[in-house]
Design an enzyme around this catalytic site. Structure first.
Site, PDB file in Angstrom:
ATOM      1  CB  CYS A   7      -0.911  -0.025   1.224  1.00 21.45           C
ATOM      2  SG  CYS A   7      -2.128   1.283   1.279  1.00 21.45           S
ATOM      3  CB  CYS A   8       2.360   3.554  -1.865  1.00 18.13           C
ATOM      4  SG  CYS A   8       1.870   3.516  -3.594  1.00 18.13           S
ATOM      5  CB  SER A   9       0.238   8.220  -1.532  1.00 18.80           C
ATOM      6  OG  SER A   9       1.463   8.186  -2.177  1.00 18.80           O
ATOM      7  N   GLY A  11      -0.717   3.696  -4.985  1.00 19.90           N
ATOM      8  CA  GLY A  11      -0.551   2.350  -5.513  1.00 19.90           C
ATOM      9  C   GLY A  11       0.355   2.287  -6.731  1.00 19.90           C
ATOM     10  CG  MET A  39      -2.570   5.511   1.673  1.00 19.46           C
ATOM     11  SD  MET A  39      -2.151   6.908   2.751  1.00 19.46           S
ATOM     12  CE  MET A  39      -2.883   8.293   1.928  1.00 19.46           C
TER      13      MET A  39
END
Length: 106
Positions: A7-9, A11, A39
């Protein structure tokens, strides 16, 4: 099969890490499902996976994600910044596998 969620800000940046991790899993003869999401998708996806790794850029959200994942007994951690920057898929994969193993024993 292990199922790992990144998961990142948005994707996007983790998608390159996913490719490297998939390659490492194949080389290790490991059957793995590895996906990246932004997220906002975390809550609807975490139940389907064994663990979640957060991109270093959102490590400030770790406590929030841990709280949400606790409902499903899923461990969450932040990817090592150096491994993330170097796209070290094998090291990140092994870190995820250790996290999953530790959670099984808990």
């Amino acid at each position: 099969m292990v199922k790992i969620l990144l998961c990142c800000s948005a994707g996007m940046s983790t998608s390159m890490v996913v490719q490297r991790m998939q390659k490492a899993a194949t080389q290790l003869g490991l059957e793995a499902k590895i996906d990246a999401v932004g997220m906002e998708e975390f809550n609807e996806k975490i139940a389907e996976y064994d663990c979640c790794l957060l991109g270093p850029q959102i490590k400030y959200k770790l406590a929030d994600f841990e709280r949400q994942a606790q409902e499903y007994h899923k461990p969450v951690t932040v990817i090592n910044t150096m491994d993330y920057g170097m796209l070290n898929g094998e090291k990140i994969l092994k870190s995820a596998l250790s996290l999953i193993d530790a959670n099984k024993g808990a």
